[in-house]
Design a protein around this motif. Structure first.
Motif, PDB file in Angstrom:
ATOM      1  N   MET B   1     -40.198  13.745  42.234  1.00 31.50           N
ATOM      2  CA  MET B   1     -40.781  13.822  40.599  1.00 31.50           C
ATOM      3  C   MET B   1     -39.889  13.421  39.687  1.00 31.50           C
ATOM      4  SD  MET B   1     -43.235  14.951  39.033  1.00 31.50           S
ATOM      5  CE  MET B   1     -44.424  15.554  40.176  1.00 31.50           C
ATOM      6  N   SER B   2     -40.470  12.932  38.555  1.00 32.67           N
ATOM      7  CA  SER B   2     -39.566  12.170  37.464  1.00 32.67           C
ATOM      8  C   SER B   2     -39.099  13.552  36.640  1.00 32.67           C
ATOM      9  CB  SER B   2     -40.121  11.342  36.825  1.00 32.67           C
ATOM     10  OG  SER B   2     -41.390  11.633  36.162  1.00 32.67           O
ATOM     11  N   THR B   3     -38.208  13.361  35.954  1.00 28.25           N
ATOM     12  CA  THR B   3     -37.573  14.401  34.983  1.00 28.25           C
ATOM     13  C   THR B   3     -38.418  14.246  33.792  1.00 28.25           C
ATOM     14  OG1 THR B   3     -35.860  13.191  34.340  1.00 28.25           O
ATOM     15  CG2 THR B   3     -35.314  14.973  35.977  1.00 28.25           C
ATOM     16  N   PHE B   4     -38.425  15.401  32.983  1.00 33.79           N
ATOM     17  CA  PHE B   4     -39.020  15.420  31.826  1.00 33.79           C
ATOM     18  C   PHE B   4     -38.237  14.497  30.656  1.00 33.79           C
ATOM     19  CE2 PHE B   4     -42.712  17.534  32.449  1.00 33.79           C
ATOM     20  CZ  PHE B   4     -42.507  18.538  33.345  1.00 33.79           C
ATOM     21  N   ILE B   5     -38.911  13.944  29.678  1.00 37.12           N
ATOM     22  CA  ILE B   5     -38.448  13.193  28.675  1.00 37.12           C
ATOM     23  C   ILE B   5     -38.845  13.897  27.352  1.00 37.12           C
ATOM     24  CG2 ILE B   5     -37.987  11.021  27.562  1.00 37.12           C
ATOM     25  CD1 ILE B   5     -39.247   9.882  30.168  1.00 37.12           C
ATOM     26  N   ARG B   6     -37.884  14.148  26.441  1.00 36.49           N
ATOM     27  CA  ARG B   6     -38.354  14.473  25.145  1.00 36.49           C
ATOM     28  C   ARG B   6     -39.115  13.648  24.454  1.00 36.49           C
ATOM     29  NH1 ARG B   6     -37.484  19.246  22.419  1.00 36.49           N
ATOM     30  NH2 ARG B   6     -36.575  20.150  24.262  1.00 36.49           N
ATOM     31  N   ALA B  12     -52.700  17.516  21.826  1.00 39.17           N
ATOM     32  CA  ALA B  12     -54.024  17.535  22.282  1.00 39.17           C
ATOM     33  C   ALA B  12     -54.503  18.959  22.368  1.00 39.17           C
ATOM     34  CB  ALA B  12     -54.122  16.788  23.607  1.00 39.17           C
ATOM     35  N   ASP B  13     -55.562  19.483  22.098  1.00 32.27           N
ATOM     36  CA  ASP B  13     -55.945  20.910  21.730  1.00 32.27           C
ATOM     37  C   ASP B  13     -54.480  21.696  21.090  1.00 32.27           C
ATOM     38  OD1 ASP B  13     -57.381  20.508  24.788  1.00 32.27           O
ATOM     39  OD2 ASP B  13     -58.235  20.285  22.957  1.00 32.27           O
ATOM     40  N   ASN B  14     -54.121  21.114  20.376  1.00 32.18           N
ATOM     41  CA  ASN B  14     -52.656  21.680  19.609  1.00 32.18           C
ATOM     42  C   ASN B  14     -51.792  22.091  21.057  1.00 32.18           C
ATOM     43  OD1 ASN B  14     -53.112  21.226  17.129  1.00 32.18           O
ATOM     44  ND2 ASN B  14     -54.700  23.217  16.929  1.00 32.18           N
ATOM     45  N   CYS B  15     -51.541  21.269  21.700  1.00 29.60           N
ATOM     46  CA  CYS B  15     -50.784  21.590  22.800  1.00 29.60           C
ATOM     47  C   CYS B  15     -49.210  21.491  22.170  1.00 29.60           C
ATOM     48  CB  CYS B  15     -50.774  20.701  23.706  1.00 29.60           C
ATOM     49  SG  CYS B  15     -49.524  20.560  25.011  1.00 29.60           S
ATOM     50  N   PRO B  16     -48.336  22.265  22.389  1.00 33.91           N
ATOM     51  CA  PRO B  16     -46.922  22.334  21.606  1.00 33.91           C
ATOM     52  C   PRO B  16     -46.077  21.543  22.449  1.00 33.91           C
ATOM     53  CG  PRO B  16     -47.162  24.191  22.793  1.00 33.91           C
ATOM     54  CD  PRO B  16     -48.341  23.607  23.174  1.00 33.91           C
ATOM     55  N   SER B  17     -46.337  21.008  23.586  1.00 42.56           N
ATOM     56  CA  SER B  17     -45.427  20.388  24.511  1.00 42.56           C
ATOM     57  C   SER B  17     -44.774  18.996  23.682  1.00 42.56           C
ATOM     58  CB  SER B  17     -45.945  19.970  25.765  1.00 42.56           C
ATOM     59  OG  SER B  17     -45.138  19.147  26.316  1.00 42.56           O
ATOM     60  N   ARG B  18     -43.541  19.054  23.880  1.00 42.05           N
ATOM     61  CA  ARG B  18     -42.831  17.899  23.606  1.00 42.05           C
ATOM     62  C   ARG B  18     -42.036  16.910  24.731  1.00 42.05           C
ATOM     63  NH1 ARG B  18     -40.958  17.388  18.024  1.00 42.05           N
ATOM     64  NH2 ARG B  18     -39.079  16.229  18.717  1.00 42.05           N
ATOM     65  N   LEU B  19     -42.344  17.591  25.799  1.00 48.02           N
ATOM     66  CA  LEU B  19     -41.960  17.165  27.120  1.00 48.02           C
ATOM     67  C   LEU B  19     -42.850  16.193  27.630  1.00 48.02           C
ATOM     68  CD1 LEU B  19     -40.044  20.148  28.382  1.00 48.02           C
ATOM     69  CD2 LEU B  19     -39.047  18.216  27.057  1.00 48.02           C
ATOM     70  N   TRP B  20     -42.428  15.075  28.175  1.00 47.22           N
ATOM     71  CA  TRP B  20     -43.288  14.053  28.842  1.00 47.22           C
ATOM     72  C   TRP B  20     -42.747  13.683  30.090  1.00 47.22           C
ATOM     73  CZ3 TRP B  20     -47.752  12.891  26.136  1.00 47.22           C
ATOM     74  CH2 TRP B  20     -47.698  13.279  24.954  1.00 47.22           C
ATOM     75  N   ARG B  21     -43.562  13.353  31.183  1.00 49.56           N
ATOM     76  CA  ARG B  21     -43.179  12.391  32.229  1.00 49.56           C
ATOM     77  C   ARG B  21     -44.063  11.433  32.590  1.00 49.56           C
ATOM     78  NH1 ARG B  21     -44.261  17.382  36.598  1.00 49.56           N
ATOM     79  NH2 ARG B  21     -46.277  17.942  35.389  1.00 49.56           N
ATOM     80  N   THR B  28     -47.532  11.671  30.711  1.00 45.69           N
ATOM     81  CA  THR B  28     -48.302  13.035  30.671  1.00 45.69           C
ATOM     82  C   THR B  28     -47.456  14.234  30.292  1.00 45.69           C
ATOM     83  OG1 THR B  28     -49.254  12.130  32.501  1.00 45.69           O
ATOM     84  CG2 THR B  28     -49.830  14.316  32.159  1.00 45.69           C
ATOM     85  N   CYS B  29     -48.206  15.057  29.435  1.00 44.25           N
ATOM     86  CA  CYS B  29     -47.126  15.883  28.896  1.00 44.25           C
ATOM     87  C   CYS B  29     -47.045  17.068  29.885  1.00 44.25           C
ATOM     88  CB  CYS B  29     -47.657  16.391  27.543  1.00 44.25           C
ATOM     89  SG  CYS B  29     -48.718  17.882  27.619  1.00 44.25           S
ATOM     90  N   GLN B  30     -46.180  18.139  29.443  1.00 49.53           N
ATOM     91  CA  GLN B  30     -45.784  19.171  30.224  1.00 49.53           C
ATOM     92  C   GLN B  30     -46.940  19.903  31.014  1.00 49.53           C
ATOM     93  OE1 GLN B  30     -43.620  21.901  27.867  1.00 49.53           O
ATOM     94  NE2 GLN B  30     -42.795  23.276  29.468  1.00 49.53           N
ATOM     95  N   TYR B  31     -47.977  19.944  30.025  1.00 49.15           N
ATOM     96  CA  TYR B  31     -49.212  20.715  30.395  1.00 49.15           C
ATOM     97  C   TYR B  31     -50.310  19.928  30.894  1.00 49.15           C
ATOM     98  CZ  TYR B  31     -46.645  24.484  27.924  1.00 49.15           C
ATOM     99  OH  TYR B  31     -45.813  25.071  27.556  1.00 49.15           O
ATOM    100  N   GLY B  32     -50.033  18.681  31.063  1.00 47.89           N
ATOM    101  CA  GLY B  32     -51.073  17.801  31.795  1.00 47.89           C
ATOM    102  C   GLY B  32     -51.858  16.813  31.053  1.00 47.89           C
TER     103      GLY B  32
END
Lengths: 512, 515
Positions: B1-6, B12-21, B28-32
């Motif tokens: 699994m790749s690591t997350f990238i900032r 999307a739907d006000n998703c707060p994630s800043r982490l991507w993979r 794709t963001c942290q929450y998919g």
């Protein structure tokens, strides 16, 4: 003399701020202990509140009273939190499920935890007093540069609590005693400064007047010269000063962009102010994230960039001024079919830019931006619908071609309605709703001027009653009203006007 | 699994994630949430030979720009990032500490001193010997530093120390140069002083601890007689009087003061008489050696301040005792006016600049009365002298490493919107056509303006009596004196209060001696 576009941070100012907020926090704590009355209204002291209060009452014993009010508000919010906590506790004991306010209380819980944390941390005493103070009031992204005028609807009466002078003295005395220890460790100047502030006096010396740093001195001089020459309308000099000023490192352009725009507007043969505003929007985008832990107050002019919920003032200015230039350029051109596409470019570009802000994450949630977005489409619809009346003789528009064009206009009209609706939903921005509705009806009637007999029924079905008399409206009139409403939006509406639009607004709602 | 990238906020739907993979080539963001419209082109030419040997996969590296959105993925970016990281790690380890740092600081100090001496010799035509004298003084200071035990080495060097070394050297050579000149040179950014650390070699600056770098910045110009104190301290440190000529050439200073205030030449002799009366010989005015490090001592210990005070005292006494015989009231008023007059000679521009630097003098807000011409001259100075010292990297972008490429582009665009050159060319042309007064011409003009008041005092005598609105003679003298005092206190970087105190002290001493 004038606000300086650099951040002045040094030990002295930091110490002053720390003392100030330590004192305020302690006083409010003492106040909570002394006054134990429950109150239900939860309103923070906002500029509007205090302004409204200023209008209402004469202000005799203001120093004491104001302090009381502030303190009272802090106390009230805290008390409400404890009350809510108790309520929830009982509810959980009884086994009752939360009703509609579940989400709200969830968010409250967070705040509560914060507050609890603060309490626990208070014992450790090594906390940032200033942050503690502001945490009670605001989140950084929601509270920058709110330039709201006082209107009747914003008036919320501050709940004034009477308090005896004796009690007040008691609170003050203990807090001052508490401050003695920190005051021992600070410089003589800061001690004096604090004592002044505690007595409710204002020191005459501004923070810039004593700065000795070579670079800062020159920046101060330049800023003063800039203001001086702008007020004298000496634009070439002002331009030169501005250009010099922005080349000095550490100067924050975010606090002087307004002057720059004004200078560019008044200077012949310089680059246009739109370019500059566009640059500002590109560099200081509203997409930056606010970190809650950073104390944005300590940066001297706070909150100058935008956030998700608020768009920065330069962004708004940029949109309005580019919209107006679009409109002006359209007004100047004769309505010629061939030139349409080229002229459309600037407007189309603007529409795309706004949609870029509004429709891509993080979505901008400012009502004003949505309103500008709607106005762009309004302008576009106007432009497209004008073809139909002028091209009567040309007979270009027949059959399929005509249908396509009609569809375009209807599409834009639809957009205007949708975006206006979103603007209203976001709230916080009054809109001349009925005026726009009338405009839209005008545009529609243009489309079906010739073929009214065929499609009239349809129009009526879709968009309500069309007033046939308004079909006679010439374009000049349409434009005048258009320009009018732009103007009224740019200026702040007087309270009376506000009420009127409010009435319109409610009418509109009832009709829908 | 790749690591997350900032990266940017998903939203999307006000998703707060800043982490991507990257999953199946899609961001794709942290929450998919899958980022829309995100297409990666692998436009690198595949190396066929390598493919034969085995499949080589290379992960696309994502970097973010200043605004937090993704930059295009290129290998060069990766390399850039690595370079930056390397630089950062190097920078951290580079800073010297302890004795090494002190040595480097001495080297840097010497470097700046050398620059200043070069400037004085090249631009102000100081004699070549000046360099040698300054060198000897610097070596003496180094010797005292060297004599200290290494564990508790205290340098006591500041940017004002450079000025005091230069001043001592010029005093030894009896050059007619005083503190006011040095202050004027540094404040008008002609002599390297402020932001002098910028001129240091890059490798030195990178290794020098921040504390020393900030010392070499020279951020605050000396005030309230700080420079005099430093000079006295340096004198005491190396026992200057023992091996050097420490006599202040006060005749030239007096002449300078007299011409600056456009007083009649006899004032020079009056002042000299007073000095000789009080000090018994004019050669007795020598530099004060201060050995006490804690206490600065009275300001009247400094020879130059004494001369200024004597000068002030002379004006006061001569004008008060004159009683309208030679120096009429009108003349005094005209003189006061002429001192406040604003001109655009190079001298007055320099004075304007010095005035703006000192905030607690009443002249610091003079710029509210500046004429357009003065403002323009000030701005021209800003552009030509001040800005180059502020940002070395203003025009050549390669030298500024601390900015990212995005910031550089943004800055360049801003400068394109507000060009400085377009305007200066037209203004400069207009300016050149107008002749700028030289020092001599200006002096002649100022003296010429005084002339009618001095000669026609007989005829003017009656008119002054009749005019009710004119202030009394005492008031007029006081006004003149305070005007001169405020100007001199700015020029010599002492506070007005210090000057007043010194004058009072000398007055008492003189009266005492007379009795």
């Amino acid at each position: 003399m004038f606000e300086v576009p650099i951040t002045l941070t040094n030990k002295k100012f930091a110490q002053r701020r720390k003392l100030k907020y330590q004192y305020i926090n302690h006083i409010s704590k003492r106040f909570d202990k002394v006054v134990k009355k429950t109150n239900t209204t939860d309103s923070l002291p906002t500029p509007e509140n205090s302004a409204a209060e200023n209008n209402d009452e004469d202000y005799d014993d203001d120093v004491e009273e104001q302090q009381n009010d502030e303190n009272g508000d802090c106390a009230r919010s805290i008390r409400q939190q404890t009350k809510r906590r108790r309520e929830r506790h009982w509810k959980s004991v009884v086994g009752e499920l939360y009703s509609g306010t579940e989400t709200e209380s969830d968010s409250q819980e967070e705040d509560e935890q914060e507050y609890d944390d603060q309490n626990t941390r208070l014992k450790e005493t090594s906390i940032d007093e200033e942050r503690k103070f502001w945490k009670k009031y605001e989140k950084p992204e929601k509270s920058f540069e709110v330039w709201q005028t006082v209107s009747s609807q914003n008036k919320v009466p501050i709940n004034k609590q009477k308090m005896t002078y004796h009690k007040f003295r008691k609170i003050e005395k203990t807090s001052l005693r508490r401050m003695e220890i920190p005051l021992l460790h600070c410089t003589k100047e800061n001690k004096l400064y604090f004592q002044l502030l505690a007595k409710g006096l204002e020191p005459l010396q501004t923070p810039t007047s004593a700065v000795r740093n070579y670079q800062a001195r020159h920046i101060i001089t330049l800023t003063n010269l800039l203001h001086l020459n702008v007020s004298r309308h000496n634009w070439p000099l002002a331009y030169k000063i501005f250009a010099t000023l922005i080349r000095i490192p550490n100067v924050q352009i975010k606090s002087i962009w307004g002057i720059g725009v004004e200078i560019l507007n008044n200077m012949p043969n310089s680059s246009s102010s739109l370019d500059f505003l566009q640059w500002m929007c590109q560099i200081y985008s509203s997409k930056s994230r606010f970190v809650q832990n950073i104390n944005y107050r300590s940066v001297v002019p706070p909150f100058q960039t935008g956030s998700r919920t608020h768009s920065a003032k330069f962004a708004i200015t940029y949109l309005w001024s580019s919209l107006i230039t679009c409109q002006e350029s359209l007004e100047r051109t004769n309505i010629n079919d061939k030139h349409y596409d080229t002229e459309n470019d600037s407007l189309q570009e603007l529409i795309e830019r706004i949609s870029d802000w509004v429709l891509t994450p993080p979505f901008m949630e400012d009502a004003e931006v949505w309103f500008i977005y709607a106005s762009c489409h309004l302008l576009k619809a106007d432009l497209l619908s004008r073809q139909f009346t002028n091209d009567n003789k040309n007979d270009d528009l027949v059959g399929l071609n005509k249908d396509i064009k009609i569809n375009q206009v209807i599409k834009h009209i639809h957009y205007v309605k949708v975006f206006l609706q979103t603007c209203l939903e976001k709230g916080g921005f009054t809109v001349p709703n009925r005026l726009i509705e009338n405009q839209l009806k005008n545009f529609e009637s243009r489309l079906y001027e010739e073929t009214q007999d065929i499609q009239e029924g349809e129009i009526v079905d879709d968009y309500g009653n069309t007033d046939n008399s308004s079909v006679e409206n010439s374009f000049g009139d349409v434009y005048e009203t258009n320009a009018e409403f732009l103007d009224t939006q740019l200026m702040d509406l007087s309270p009376e006007d506000n009420e009127k639009t409010e009435n319109h607004y409610s009418d509109e709602d009832s009709s829908e | 699994m790749s690591t997350f990238i900032r990266g940017p906020i998903c939203g999307a739907d006000n998703c707060p994630s800043r982490l991507w993979r990257i999953i199946d080539g899609r961001r794709t963001c942290q929450y998919g949430h899958v980022m829309e419209g995100d297409v990666e082109f692998n436009d690198d030419e595949d190396d066929i030979n390598r493919l034969g040997a085995g499949v080589i996969t290379r992960r696309l590296n994502l970097t973010t720009n200043a605004t937090g959105s993704f930059q295009s993925t290129q290998l060069s970016n990766l390399q850039l990032l690595q370079q930056q990281q390397q630089q950062r790690s190097q920078k951290k380890s580079k800073k010297l500490t302890g004795l090494d740092a002190k040595l480097l600081f001495l080297k840097s100090f010497q470097f700046i001193l050398k620059r200043q001496i070069r400037w004085l010799i090249d631009e102000v035509q100081f004699p070549e010997e000046f360099e040698h004298v300054a060198k000897v003084i610097w070596l003496k200071i180094l010797k005292t530093i060297n004599d200290q035990p290494q564990q508790e080495l205290v340098l006591r060097l500041h940017m004002t120390s450079t000025l005091s070394i230069l001043y001592l050297a010029s005093t030894h050579l009896s050059l007619p140069v005083y503190t006011c000149d040095y202050i004027r040179w540094i404040c008008s950014a002609k002599m390297p002083y402020f932001q002098a650390n910028e001129s240091l070699p890059k490798s030195w600056r990178a290794r020098l601890p921040n504390y020393y770098v900030s010392i070499l910045e020279g951020s605050i110009s000396p005030y309230n007689g700080q420079l005099y104190n430093k000079i006295a301290l340096t004198c005491g440190m190396i026992q200057f009087n023992r091996s050097f000529n420490s006599q202040v050439s006060c005749q030239a200073l007096l002449l300078k003061l007299v011409t600056q205030c456009t007083l009649p030449p006899e004032f020079y002799f009056y002042a000299r008489h007073i000095i000789e009366f009080e000090e018994t010989d004019i050669k007795n005015l020598v530099l004060w050696e201060r050995t006490d490090e804690r206490h600065t001592g009275p300001i009247s210990n400094h020879a130059e301040v004494r001369v200024i005070s004597y000068f002030m005292l002379t004006i006061h006494w001569i004008l008060s005792l004159d009683k309208d015989r030679r120096y009429s009231l009108k003349w005094i008023l005209a003189l006061t006016d002429s001192l406040t007059r604003h001109t655009t000679t190079s001298q007055s521009i320099d004075r304007n600049i010095v005035n703006t630097v000192y905030p607690d003098h009443p002249t610091s807000n003079d710029y509210f009365q500046w004429s357009d011409d003065e403002t323009l001259q000030f701005l021209n100075w800003m552009e030509k002298q001040f800005l180059p010292t502020q940002a070395k990297s203003l025009n050549n972008e390669s030298s500024s490493n601390d900015m990212t490429i995005d910031q550089k582009i943004a800055r360049r665009k801003l400068y394109e919107i507000f060009p400085l050159d377009s305007n200066t060319s037209s203004d400069g042309g207009a300016n050149n056509s107008k002749h700028q007064l030289t020092f001599i011409e200006d002096l002649q003009e100022r003296y010429a303006k005084q002339q009618p008041f001095l000669n026609d005092n007989k005829t003017l005598h009656f008119t002054t009596r009749q005019d009710v609105h004119l202030p009394t003679r005492k008031e007029a003298i006081n006004r003149l004196l305070s005007q001169i005092a405020s100007q001199l206190s700015v020029d010599f970087a002492i506070s007005e209060w210090q000057l007043k105190e010194c004058t009072l002290r000398l007055k008492k001493a003189c009266i005492h001696r007379m009795n």
